[in-house]
Design a protein around this motif. Structure first.
Motif, PDB file in Angstrom:
ATOM      1  N   THR A  12      11.148  21.170 -39.869  1.00 21.96           N
ATOM      2  CA  THR A  12       9.947  21.910 -39.494  1.00 21.96           C
ATOM      3  C   THR A  12      10.271  22.916 -38.393  1.00 21.96           C
ATOM      4  N   THR A  24       7.848  26.097 -41.708  1.00 24.25           N
ATOM      5  CA  THR A  24       8.674  25.539 -42.776  1.00 24.25           C
ATOM      6  C   THR A  24       8.489  24.028 -42.868  1.00 24.25           C
ATOM      7  N   ASP A  25       8.355  23.522 -44.069  1.00 21.71           N
ATOM      8  CA  ASP A  25       8.325  22.091 -44.389  1.00 21.71           C
ATOM      9  C   ASP A  25       7.625  21.272 -43.300  1.00 21.71           C
ATOM     10  N   VAL A  55       7.308  25.573 -48.341  1.00 18.81           N
ATOM     11  CA  VAL A  55       7.688  24.211 -48.718  1.00 18.81           C
ATOM     12  C   VAL A  55       8.877  24.297 -49.654  1.00 18.81           C
ATOM     13  N   SER A  56       9.970  23.643 -49.271  1.00 19.74           N
ATOM     14  CA  SER A  56      11.216  23.811 -50.022  1.00 19.74           C
ATOM     15  C   SER A  56      11.309  22.918 -51.255  1.00 19.74           C
ATOM     16  N   HIS A  62       9.278  16.648 -46.733  1.00 23.85           N
ATOM     17  CA  HIS A  62       9.246  18.118 -46.767  1.00 23.85           C
ATOM     18  C   HIS A  62       7.891  18.624 -47.270  1.00 23.85           C
ATOM     19  N   GLY A 151      16.000  24.743 -46.525  1.00 20.11           N
ATOM     20  CA  GLY A 151      15.362  23.532 -47.018  1.00 20.11           C
ATOM     21  C   GLY A 151      16.339  22.375 -46.965  1.00 20.11           C
TER      22      GLY A 151
END
Length: 258
Positions: A12, A24-25, A55-56, A62, A151
């Protein structure tokens, strides 16, 4: 040209470029199943405020539904193609968030910034069960700088060509347990990825945050060491890359000249 990166722990992070913020995530909780946050305070509520979320892949650390529910209504969430079908809980969030599914090569515009989905070598399924219905992705955020969020991925043939030229790389260097399975980067493999990608700057992520409950004494160096080990190992194959080790909640502003 500048980009600012704030690491909140695990995968994150907030990336700010051209006045646009990307999260991110997001994993914004103290505990997830058998995992417990062992280092760093929880991200503040402000961490959930972003112009877009990347979101990967569909693994619960994740794509965490409870953390996505904390986002401001109307936030755009970019996910791998097939995510809504594979994760029924996303249907409850669909009326509140703008869900955009992408596959490798797809591009999304967020204000003046372009987000490009790139391949990742990782199992993208929603575990522990579920069909292999969604790809794992990385993202390149291109505004004033080009920032690669990997990711979860292993090394793969054609990695540099698939990702393209980047200024900043957010690379996973560890995990959430004492053993990393196939299709992950540890500190050594992340250093090799850095040598392939040749960004100007790198920030290690996905380490030193969550650890299985009751496993504090099992290979603790796998929890504490990956960030510093990555910086040490990267110095030989990629000495020109500046590696920035961030503490939880810390930020770095990177001036990136094309």
């Amino acid at each position: 040209m500048a980009v600012e990166v704030t690491w909140w722990g695990h995968a994150t992070a907030t990336v700010r470029d051209s006045g646009v913020s990307f999260l991110t995530d997001p994993l914004l909780v103290r505990r997830l199943a058998h995992l417990r946050r062992r280092r760093g305070a929880l991200p503040p509520p402000s961490a959930a405020q972003a112009d877009a979320v990347l979101v990967s892949h569909l693994h619960a650390d994740h794509l965490h539904l409870g953390s996505l529910a904390r986002l401001t209504p109307g936030t755009r969430v970019v996910l791998p193609r097939g995510a809504r079908r594979a994760v029924p809980g996303l249907r409850r969030l669909a009326p509140l968030l703008e869900l955009t599914e992408v596959a490798p090569g797809d591009e999304v515009r967020v204000g003046p910034v372009t987000v490009r989905a790139v391949p990742a070598a990782h199992d993208g399924r929603r575990l522990p069960v579920g069909p292999h219905a969604s790809p794992a992705l990385g993202y390149v955020v291109e505004g004033e700088a080009r920032t690669y969020f990997a990711g979860d991925t292993g090394l793969f043939d054609g990695m540099a060509e698939a990702v393209g030229p980047v200024d900043v790389a957010l690379l996973p260097v560890g995990g959430w347990g004492p053993f990393l399975g196939e299709h992950h980067l540890d500190a050594g493999r992340a250093a090799e990825a850095l040598a392939r990608l040749r960004p100007r700057s790198a920030v290690p992520v996905h380490y030193g945050t969550y650890w299985p409950i009751g496993m504090d004494a099992v290979r603790p160096h796998e929890f504490h060491a990956p960030g510093a080990e990555f910086a040490r190992l990267a110095a030989a194959p990629a000495p020109e890359v500046a590696v920035h080790l961030l503490g939880h909640g810390e930020s770095v502003r990177l001036e990136e000249a094309r």
